[in-house]
Motif scaffolding. Structure first.
Motif, short mmCIF file in Angstrom:
data_model
loop_
_atom_site.label_atom_id
_atom_site.label_comp_id
_atom_site.label_asym_id
_atom_site.label_seq_id
_atom_site.Cartn_x
_atom_site.Cartn_y
_atom_site.Cartn_z
N THR A 129 -16.33 -40.53 -20.15
CA THR A 129 -15.78 -39.49 -18.33
C THR A 129 -14.05 -39.60 -18.95
N ILE A 130 -14.09 -38.18 -18.47
CA ILE A 130 -12.78 -37.52 -17.83
C ILE A 130 -12.97 -36.76 -16.88
N TYR A 139 -18.55 -35.17 -17.35
CA TYR A 139 -16.79 -34.74 -16.80
C TYR A 139 -16.79 -33.87 -15.63
N LEU A 174 -21.62 -31.99 -16.56
CA LEU A 174 -20.45 -30.93 -16.51
C LEU A 174 -20.41 -30.21 -14.66
N SER A 177 -17.57 -28.65 -13.27
CA SER A 177 -16.95 -27.17 -13.18
C SER A 177 -16.79 -26.51 -11.88
#
Length: 173
Positions: free
Chosen positions: A83-84, A105, A125, A127
């Motif tokens: 996990t980021i 992420y 994701l 973003s």
């Protein structure tokens, strides 16, 4: 010129050369889950050294690391979950892990360099802030699509979904 508070980070997990038949030695630890929060340019080397001692680490969370520009994570044996979240300066992410099953992420979309096409059970994701670099092209998303294509659970934010839509609507599938 790079800001002195910006840094790159290389983490090597579960290196078979550091493990003796997957049993911890006195210099390793039984830690299976590690949350690294707010690692910076002053603490990244100490964190990397500490992490290398966790021979059984399966779950790694990296959260709120301001100044982190590039990251390389390598795991030859055990990393199952990565996990980021919220690393606003991250521009490049290299992942080498044979057994990764969960990848979550959240942040600007980095230059993504996976070494393997994972069989992810869960991928997210997020973003929504868009790409982390100005030269982003739809083809830069190819590696990500190969990584998430077999996910059992896939969560995409609006920006990522729009990129996927553009990618597939312009392809010959």
């Amino acid at each position: 010129m790079q800001n002195p508070t910006h840094f790159g980070w290389q983490i090597e997990l579960n290196n078979p050369n550091n493990l003796s038949h997957h049993q911890p030695t006195p210099s390793t630890s039984f830690v299976k889950t590690l949350n690294l929060i707010s690692v910076n340019h002053l603490s990244n080397e100490a964190a990397s050294c500490m992490v290398s001692k966790f021979g059984l680490l399966e779950n790694l969370k990296i959260i709120g690391c301001h100044g982190l520009e590039s990251m390389s994570i390598a795991s030859d044996t055990k990393l199952l979950s990565l996990t980021i979240f919220d690393c606003p300066h991250l521009k490049s992410l290299h992942i080498r892990s044979y057994k990764l099953r969960t990848f979550l992420y959240r942040g600007k979309f980095p230059w993504f360099l996976p070494e393997f096409h994972f069989n992810l059970g869960n991928a997210m994701l997020d973003s929504r802030q868009g790409p982390a670099f100005n030269t982003f092209k739809i083809c830069d998303f190819d590696r990500v699509l190969l990584t998430i294509k077999n996910s059992e659970i896939l969560t995409l934010c609006k920006w990522t979904f729009e990129v996927c839509y553009l990618y597939f609507s312009n392809s010959s599938f």
